[in-house]
Write a protein that holds these residues in place. Sequence first.
Motif, PDB file in Angstrom:
ATOM      1  N   ASP A  95       0.842  -1.194   0.000  1.00 22.18           N
ATOM      2  CA  ASP A  95       0.000   0.000   0.000  1.00 22.18           C
ATOM      3  C   ASP A  95       0.877   1.244   0.000  1.00 22.18           C
ATOM      4  N   ILE A  96       0.278   2.354  -0.309  1.00 25.45           N
ATOM      5  CA  ILE A  96       0.968   3.631  -0.211  1.00 25.45           C
ATOM      6  C   ILE A  96       0.111   4.582   0.614  1.00 25.45           C
ATOM      7  N   GLU A  97       0.726   5.286   1.549  1.00 25.60           N
ATOM      8  CA  GLU A  97      -0.027   6.198   2.402  1.00 25.60           C
ATOM      9  C   GLU A  97       0.111   7.616   1.867  1.00 25.60           C
ATOM     10  N   LEU A  98      -1.026   8.196   1.507  1.00 32.77           N
ATOM     11  CA  LEU A  98      -1.049   9.555   0.966  1.00 32.77           C
ATOM     12  C   LEU A  98      -2.107  10.363   1.691  1.00 32.77           C
ATOM     13  N   ARG A  99      -1.738  11.529   2.125  1.00 33.92           N
ATOM     14  CA  ARG A  99      -2.654  12.440   2.830  1.00 33.92           C
ATOM     15  C   ARG A  99      -3.358  11.750   3.999  1.00 33.92           C
ATOM     16  N   GLY A 100      -2.632  10.883   4.675  1.00 34.63           N
ATOM     17  CA  GLY A 100      -3.147  10.245   5.884  1.00 34.63           C
ATOM     18  C   GLY A 100      -3.983   9.006   5.655  1.00 34.63           C
ATOM     19  N   TYR A 101      -4.123   8.589   4.398  1.00 32.12           N
ATOM     20  CA  TYR A 101      -4.902   7.386   4.092  1.00 32.12           C
ATOM     21  C   TYR A 101      -4.052   6.387   3.309  1.00 32.12           C
ATOM     22  N   SER A 102      -4.389   5.118   3.523  1.00 31.81           N
ATOM     23  CA  SER A 102      -3.671   4.056   2.830  1.00 31.81           C
ATOM     24  C   SER A 102      -4.399   3.706   1.526  1.00 31.81           C
ATOM     25  N   HIS A 103      -3.625   3.513   0.460  1.00 37.82           N
ATOM     26  CA  HIS A 103      -4.226   3.208  -0.852  1.00 37.82           C
ATOM     27  C   HIS A 103      -3.470   2.027  -1.475  1.00 37.82           C
ATOM     28  N   PRO A 104      -4.195   1.199  -2.245  1.00 35.65           N
ATOM     29  CA  PRO A 104      -3.531   0.055  -2.888  1.00 35.65           C
ATOM     30  C   PRO A 104      -2.407   0.520  -3.831  1.00 35.65           C
ATOM     31  N   TYR A 105      -1.262  -0.159  -3.721  1.00 31.37           N
ATOM     32  CA  TYR A 105      -0.103   0.196  -4.549  1.00 31.37           C
ATOM     33  C   TYR A 105       0.265  -0.987  -5.463  1.00 31.37           C
TER      34      TYR A 105
END
Length: 686
Positions: free
Chosen positions: A660-670
């Motif tokens: 995952d990648i954490e962007l702007r405080g949220y985790s997103h599938p990478y």
Amino acid sequence: MRLQSITMTNFRQFKETQRFDLRSDTVKPVTLIFGANGAGKTTLLNAFSWALYGKMSDDVEHQQRLVTDSVWRATAIGNAVEVGVEIVFDHEGHDYRVQRRARMHKESDQQSPIAPDPQMWITKPDGSSELVGAPQEMIHTILPHGVSRFFFFNGERIENLVKKGAHSEVQQDIKVLLDLEQVARALVHLPKVDRKLTADIRKHGGDKASDIQKSIDDLNDRKTPLREESKALESNLATLDEERESVMNLLRQHSETAPIQKQRDDVTNELDEARRSLATALSERANLIATRGFLAFTEDLTNSTKAMADAMYQKGALPAPLKREFVDQLLDEGECICGTPLAANTEPWKKVTNWRQRAGLQAVETVWQRLSGQIDPMTSDRRSLRDELGQSMKRIGDQRDRVSRLEETKSELDGKLRDIRLENVQSLESKRIDLDNRRSDKERQIGAVNHDLEQITKDIEQKTKDRKNAEVTDELAIKARARSELVQNVRRALEEILEIRKDDMRRRLDEELKSVFRSITHKNYVPSLSEGFELTLHTNVDGVQLPVPKSTGENQILSLSFVAAVSKLAREIRKERRAEGQAAADAGTYPIVMDAAFGSLDHDYQEAVSRALAQMAPQLVVLVSKSQGLGKVADELNPYVSHLGVIESHTNLTSKPEDDIELRGYSHPYIRHAASEFSSLKEITS
């Protein structure tokens, strides 16, 4: 040109139809997209160039595999599949949509190369769309392909801009971008116009004028292959320079040779500087002799002139007690100063006439006064000339001694490297010597060709003068000669315009380059753009400018700085035209789309470049991996980001963990597991 969106359909990793919004504004000009290695960042970059020009960069392998592998695999033999890219952008007040797509019929598991033509639509004021005829020409008009490499590029390869041999291409592209190419193109076209015009001189100009014109034509015919030969030799020389630099880098990295090579680099740089100083000293002496050398031969002349004037002064002839002009006036008016009439041949007239013989001329006295004021300063000037020549000779002698001493030192270091009994070192040194010899040979050939070109140019000028003076009676030939001379005047004027504008553009680019580079680097390095548009880097060591052996990272920063300078100057040039009412408000505006923006940079430089990125262009699309883009880079860019995206990579290799990648405080599938391999371009809105 401002990008609004990109839509890809089964384009390489990007399965099915995927669209990404790219609209931005001056406050938030950046679109930041993250993607793992192999996820499709380079593919996304190349989607722009493929849609616009039908080409991808040379580093893209298997370019014929346009359709997503899993989609192609799933397509049955005999069936067809869509592939394409669509870009929407606005430019100079108009909205455009460019689409390059094809329907590929599957005949085997291998994809065949395709080259679909683009289609282009322009949006009319009422909102309807109109198909653009000759779309490829329109795209080249908006952004020529050669110039696009300044705006769509891979950061890890952008340092190609500073490589030896690249500057001639860069110079040509800059001409296009900064509106210089039209002048250059006119200069190429004018000789053809002149050849047509002078046909009447050859036919009807008479024996002499006709022969002269044929000689001019022959000379012009000889220039073209010589120019081509000169370009080829310059290109060969640049290649040899690149090979030589590669060999020198290997010697610098070798543990046995590095210390000696370091000394040789330092001595070579100092030797180059000493040779330049010697050349400058010789030039200054030549200029001194050319402009004031005559003073050395004036001593006898001024002394004898002064002696003559002094003798006349002692006799009372200078200054003259009576001016001849005054006596002539009395005789003309027929009356003496005492009131006595001066009738011709009377006694008073004869007496006054006798005084005329004894009177001095005003002109002689004026010259005497002028001379007397110059003789003493000339004596002082001679002494000054002697002193300055003495100082010049001393400088020349000192620089010659310095060059000689450095050549001896360099020769000793060459010998040390030759004496190292390591096969690979001897091989490298032998190759270096061979390259040096070949370089010298190329330089001699270039000198000979350029000498021939200069001589031909002089011969043409002389022949043109001879043609002007030749007797021509035929009316057609007279008109042809006048028109040809007009063409020559236009050519000379355009050459002057081109030189002035080119020098002005280069100077402005150089100033901006220095400004951008200074804002990024923490080293005492100064970039320069030479007259030949070659990018170089120097450092100041005790008042001496020495070239810097550039690392890959420094080459990348230098190239990025140059791109930023080009982008800014393009906007300024169009703004100046806009002030004249010739251009739209956004003329000269181009986006920068860059993959691996922080390719070979360390953390300090990554942070510095990310700070500078938002100022580089009115719109940026930055493609980065997690390792390059998170942390300080993201912190610096976030205030300027209008769209944040992730290229979600899907892999059927389940042995590798998902990520995952954490962007702007949220985790997103990478990275995610899937039945097949493909990528999804997703915007992060939360």
